[in-house]
Design a protein around this motif. Structure first.
Motif, PDB file in Angstrom:
ATOM      1  N   GLU A 107      16.743  58.789  31.329  1.00 54.08           N
ATOM      2  CA  GLU A 107      16.122  60.060  30.949  1.00 54.08           C
ATOM      3  C   GLU A 107      17.205  61.055  30.530  1.00 54.08           C
ATOM      4  OE1 GLU A 107      13.669  61.999  33.961  1.00 54.08           O
ATOM      5  OE2 GLU A 107      13.899  63.907  32.912  1.00 54.08           O
TER       6      GLU A 107
ATOM      7  N   SER B  21       4.440  63.260  30.235  1.00 57.69           N
ATOM      8  CA  SER B  21       3.090  63.179  30.773  1.00 57.69           C
ATOM      9  C   SER B  21       2.603  64.604  31.027  1.00 57.69           C
ATOM     10  CB  SER B  21       3.123  62.395  32.091  1.00 57.69           C
ATOM     11  OG  SER B  21       3.889  63.105  33.038  1.00 57.69           O
TER      12      SER B  21
ATOM     13  N   SER C 159       1.556  47.498  28.966  1.00 54.20           N
ATOM     14  CA  SER C 159       2.955  47.896  29.008  1.00 54.20           C
ATOM     15  C   SER C 159       3.822  46.661  29.228  1.00 54.20           C
ATOM     16  CB  SER C 159       3.173  48.871  30.148  1.00 54.20           C
ATOM     17  OG  SER C 159       2.995  48.191  31.374  1.00 54.20           O
TER      18      SER C 159
ATOM     19  N   SER D 194       9.326  53.524  30.664  1.00 59.02           N
ATOM     20  CA  SER D 194       9.321  52.598  31.788  1.00 59.02           C
ATOM     21  C   SER D 194      10.251  51.431  31.519  1.00 59.02           C
ATOM     22  CB  SER D 194       7.906  52.119  32.087  1.00 59.02           C
ATOM     23  OG  SER D 194       7.465  51.287  31.049  1.00 59.02           O
TER      24      SER D 194
ATOM     25  N   HIS E  11       6.665  63.962  33.573  1.00 58.61           N
ATOM     26  CA  HIS E  11       7.849  63.124  33.454  1.00 58.61           C
ATOM     27  C   HIS E  11       7.793  62.341  32.156  1.00 58.61           C
ATOM     28  CE1 HIS E  11       5.170  61.450  36.697  1.00 58.61           C
ATOM     29  NE2 HIS E  11       4.899  60.722  35.655  1.00 58.61           N
TER      30      HIS E  11
ATOM     31  N   ILE F 273       9.772  53.427  25.603  1.00 62.34           N
ATOM     32  CA  ILE F 273       9.718  54.887  25.672  1.00 62.34           C
ATOM     33  C   ILE F 273       8.898  55.438  24.520  1.00 62.34           C
ATOM     34  CG2 ILE F 273      11.900  55.201  24.409  1.00 62.34           C
ATOM     35  CD1 ILE F 273      12.192  57.657  26.563  1.00 62.34           C
ATOM     36  N   GLU F 274       8.229  56.556  24.805  1.00 61.61           N
ATOM     37  CA  GLU F 274       7.482  57.231  23.753  1.00 61.61           C
ATOM     38  C   GLU F 274       8.263  58.470  23.343  1.00 61.61           C
ATOM     39  OE1 GLU F 274       3.230  56.965  24.981  1.00 61.61           O
ATOM     40  OE2 GLU F 274       3.095  58.822  23.807  1.00 61.61           O
TER      41      GLU F 274
ATOM     42  N   LYS G 235       7.526  59.669  29.294  1.00 56.59           N
ATOM     43  CA  LYS G 235       6.754  58.435  29.201  1.00 56.59           C
ATOM     44  C   LYS G 235       7.711  57.298  28.896  1.00 56.59           C
ATOM     45  CE  LYS G 235       2.350  60.414  27.899  1.00 56.59           C
ATOM     46  NZ  LYS G 235       1.341  60.521  26.833  1.00 56.59           N
TER      47      LYS G 235
ATOM     48  N   LYS H 277       6.186  54.690  19.876  1.00 57.80           N
ATOM     49  CA  LYS H 277       6.723  54.016  21.055  1.00 57.80           C
ATOM     50  C   LYS H 277       7.838  53.083  20.613  1.00 57.80           C
ATOM     51  CE  LYS H 277       3.588  52.772  24.730  1.00 57.80           C
ATOM     52  NZ  LYS H 277       2.597  51.773  25.137  1.00 57.80           N
TER      53      LYS H 277
END
Lengths: 230, 620
Positions: free
Chosen positions: A27, A40, A105, A50, A46, A68-69, A48, A3
């Protein structure tokens, strides 16, 4: 999967991009940069990813955060470099760091945001007058504002959400620096604060202020500090 | 300008419509080029940015060293009000320069109900509305797109129309413009020069005479060197055509916000109501290798998560299945999905349903168009009920739970039995869903019924539209028939379809009506929240024309039609034959089948259909 925490700026014309559109923009930038996002599961996968706190359309962000992962470990500097090659005008990555394994998060951690608000002074004003207006506002035990929630007017006290407030004169402009609550526990909008300052006698036109969010704060376990470090 | 603009942006909805700066947008040095073009889309940004033609032409012009193209869109009403108040003229997104500073202003005509926006945009740009009132110090105002095939209602306002595909003719136009300016030609002289280019129609160079009853008597060129009939332009091969591999990625969500991979141009089906099927003939398929290469580049350059295979009838593309498989194999691991626009029901199968849902499931749309076999034969939509039910059963079985069905009402020869057929089909689809075990909570069949609008250059160009009352009654009838908890029924305001029919088969006398409607405040007529029918009626009344005369006119085969001088390649004789067959309920074979229906396009425009593997079907 690894992450990452990313600090970015959203300034110039890009401050008119909405929160949802900004997620989409990132994205796409990740995909253009060839950075392998983790997705996910389910019918509509979508990424991962945020963004820590939504920014209202028109407000610039100077130290915004997203998480972000990725599916593989990539050097932080390289992530920043590759993203910056693929971001449109006005959106820029400032720093990237590998995030720790904390459960919460960024979005859940955000409690406060710092703002700088630049206003054109309608008439000349000195430091003392600014301090007086701010002082009188802070001395109020409550500051009630009206908010429209689903076509209904709701009254809210914003005083408890004002953590710091200062003002200064700079080149004919009045610069306000404020730290305000934001996030799940309540939010004070900078526009609301400006309106109250105008009402309290500060010679500004709140429709013509430029607002910058300069930092996001939260408690990652060691008290409130800038989320970038939390 | 930029500062003034920023001030406005704080006060409007979706300000990013006006900011520009999107990924892959091109800012060229204003002073380093000879010709500056503004591409104008007469609707909002989100609609305009979904239009592939914009991306193609933007790419094409900006690749030239001597030219640049910037974009402008119709400002939404909130922005328009502010622009007028603050005296901000219509500007482009790239350099935020006033549109009137450009050499060429190019509108695209996608839909008749955007015509008032065109007048509004000219006015916002500070330009006189009428072509005759503009001189060489103002931009040359041109227009292309499907409605350029019957542009007569706009004849007063647009200097010239480009018929057909723009890829080649736009270069010729720009070259001629540069040469004319180097020789200091007047606007009139420039237009004469441009009228000599194939595919260019200069309306002011034609004299239109009318019969006393109102029908057109003749359209004749006023000068020598001006063609009596203007033929459309087209590319013989679309494989080597310039295709934008760096399309602009909008910063706010567009209506179609995905990779638009054009797999072919043209459609061979010959549905008799369909104007696009005629305008984009013949079919020209792209090589799958070219497509895979282009898709790879576009995904890499845009970062989109979806590739849409676009064309008129994508499932007809000969290589569609291997193409989908290859695209998914290459891109699905990056979260990139492949989607198909509305499908013909006979070309669909379980396999394809399974393929396209590998990454993300989107709603499937089928277009049976009519509710009974009889009427489907009339319109030459050669699909059967069995085709549809097989296809939806396959789709439900593969995991879909929502299906959209497109129909048309008001088609020639339609009766209430045909409407019953729509309801019966919709319910059969619901039953297919239930029998495939789709959860009762999620099963949804959306039925959309649009109102038939007779269009120029089609077999139904002679047909009147159903009356407004009739269309309304049919909508209500269907609404009653489709009361079902699994069915959602959508239909449009029939008054919009009525005006669309008036303009789609209109002549030059409608110019003053458009101008009057614009003066009365009509804009965004295709948007329910802006559409003001009463103002339109007043505009017709003020000018002294009856809109019903246009919409309900039944033309004779030997009448001169207002668009007869604009040739899309398919002969009028063929269309008349198709019309007669329609009334008899006889179908015509797909030209892909090898049986040439004899539409006359190939010999008249010297082209041939281009199918994969180099197959061509010769004339019978």
């Amino acid at each position: 999967m690894p992450k990452y925490k990313i600090m970015f700026a959203k300034t110039g014309m890009s401050r008119f991009i909405s929160h949802l559109d900004l997620s989409r923009l990132f994205e796409r930038a990740f995909r253009r940069a060839g950075l392998p996002m983790a997705f996910s599961k389910g019918f509509n996968p979508h990424p991962k990813m945020s963004i820590a706190a939504p920014l209202a359309v028109g407000i610039a962000g100077e130290r915004e955060l997203l998480e972000i992962e990725l599916t593989e470990e990539i050097n932080s500097g390289e992530i920043a470099r590759r993203l910056n090659e693929k971001l449109p005008e006005g959106v820029k990555v400032l720093a990237v760091q590998r995030a720790g394994e904390q459960k919460k998060s960024l979005m859940a951690l955000v409690e406060r945001a710092a703002y700088r608000i630049e206003c054109t002074a309608a008439e000349s004003v000195d430091q003392q007058e600014i301090d007086q207006v701010i002082g009188s506002l802070l001395n109020c035990s409550s500051i009630i504002v009206q908010r429209k929630v689903k076509n209904k007017i709701k009254e809210t006290d914003i005083r408890p959400g004002i953590w710091a407030l200062e003002g200064r004169v700079d080149n004919g402009n009045i610069i306000i620096e404020a730290e305000l609550s934001t996030g799940n526990k309540g939010t004070v909008r900078p526009e609301e604060l400006i309106k109250e300052l105008e009402k309290a006698g500060l010679p500004i036109n709140c429709a013509c202020c430029r607002i910058y969010r300069t930092g996001l704060y939260g408690d990652g376990g060691e008290g409130i500090k800038e989320l970038w470090q939390a | 300008m930029r500062q003034k603009l920023e001030k406005l942006l704080f006060q409007v909805q979706k300000p990013a419509r006006y900011t520009g700066g999107e990924w892959n947008s091109v800012k060229k040095d204003w002073d380093a080029v000879k010709v500056r073009m503004a591409f104008a889309f007469p609707d909002v940004y989100e609609v305009g940015m979904s239009y592939l033609g914009l991306q193609i032409l933007y790419h094409l012009v900006n690749q030239r060293e001597d030219a640049l193209m910037e974009r402008t869109f119709a400002p939404w009403t909130d922005m328009e009000d502010l622009m007028r108040k603050e005296q901000v003229p219509l500007f482009t997104l790239e350099s935020h320069r006033p549109v009137r500073d450009f050499d060429i202003l190019a509108f695209t005509l996608q839909y008749e109900m955007t015509f008032t926006n065109i007048l509004n945009m000219l006015n916002l740009a500070g330009l006189p509305l009428k072509s005759a009132h503009r001189d060489k110090n103002m931009p040359l105002v041109i227009a292309g797109g499907p409605c350029a095939f019957n542009p007569e209602p706009l004849a007063d306002f647009i200097d010239l129309f480009v018929l057909g595909e723009g890829e080649e003719v736009l270069h010729e136009l720009i070259d001629a413009y540069i040469e004319a300016r180097d020789n200091n030609l007047s606007r009139e002289q420039l237009l004469h020069k441009l009228a000599g280019i194939k595919g260019i129609y200069v309306p002011s160079f034609y004299e239109v005479e009318y019969h006393t009853g109102g029908k057109v008597k003749s359209v004749t060129p006023k000068y020598s060197g001006v063609p009596a009939v203007v033929n459309k332009r087209l590319l013989k091969d679309v494989n080597d055509a310039p295709f934008p591999t760096h399309p602009i990625v909008p910063s706010i969500e567009a209506v179609h916000d995905r990779v638009m991979l054009e797999v072919q141009r043209g459609c061979t089906r010959g549905c008799r109501f369909c104007q696009a099927g005629v305008l984009y003939r013949p079919v020209r398929e792209k090589n799958p290798r070219t497509l895979l290469e282009q898709a790879k580049k576009i995904v890499a350059n845009t970062g989109y998560n979806e590739i849409s295979l676009t064309s008129l009838s994508t499932a007809d593309y000969s290589g569609v299945r291997p193409l989908i498989t290859a695209l998914l194999d290459e891109h699905s691991s990056k979260g990139v999905n492949v989607s198909l626009p509305s499908l013909r029901v006979d070309a669909f199968s379980v396999d394809m349903a399974k393929e396209v849902q590998r990454v993300r499931r989107t709603t499937l749309t089928f277009a049976p168009e009519a509710g009974t076999q009889r009427l489907r034969d009339v319109i030459n939509k050669g699909v059967t009920e069995e085709n549809l039910l097989d296809a939806v059963t396959a789709a439900f079985g593969a995991g879909w739970h929502a299906i959209k069905l497109y129909f048309m009402i008001g088609l020639p020869t339609e009766t209430y039995e045909d409407l019953d057929g729509i309801a019966r089909l919709a319910k059969a689809v619901v039953r297919a869903g239930l029998s495939q075990g789709v959860s009762r909570r999620r099963l949804k069949v959306t039925v959309s019924a649009s109102s038939f609008v007779p269009k120029s250059h089609t077999a139904f160009q002679w047909e009147p539209q159903d009356s407004l009352d009739e269309l309304r009654n049919k909508q209500l009838y269907l609404k009653g028939k489709l009361k079902d908890k699994f069915i959602a029924f959508n239909y449009h305001d029939s008054r919009t379809s009525f005006l669309e029919a008036v303009l789609a088969r209109g002549d030059r006398r409608l110019g003053p009506v458009l101008q009057r409607a614009f003066q009365l405040g009509c804009r965004f007529d295709s948007w329910d929240e802006c559409f003001e029918y009463e103002k339109w009626l007043k505009a017709f009344d003020d000018v002294g024309l009856d809109p019903k005369w246009y919409a309900y006119q039944r033309y004779d085969y030997d009448d001169v039609l207002p668009w007869d001088h604009l040739n899309a390649g398919v002969s009028k004789r063929y269309l008349a034959r198709e019309h007669k067959k329609a009334i008899k309920g006889q179908v015509t074979a797909d030209c892909r089948s090898g049986r040439c229906p004899g539409c006359g396009l190939c010999p008249s425009l010297d082209v041939k259909p281009l199918l994969l593997g180099g197959e061509e079907y010769a004339q019978v």
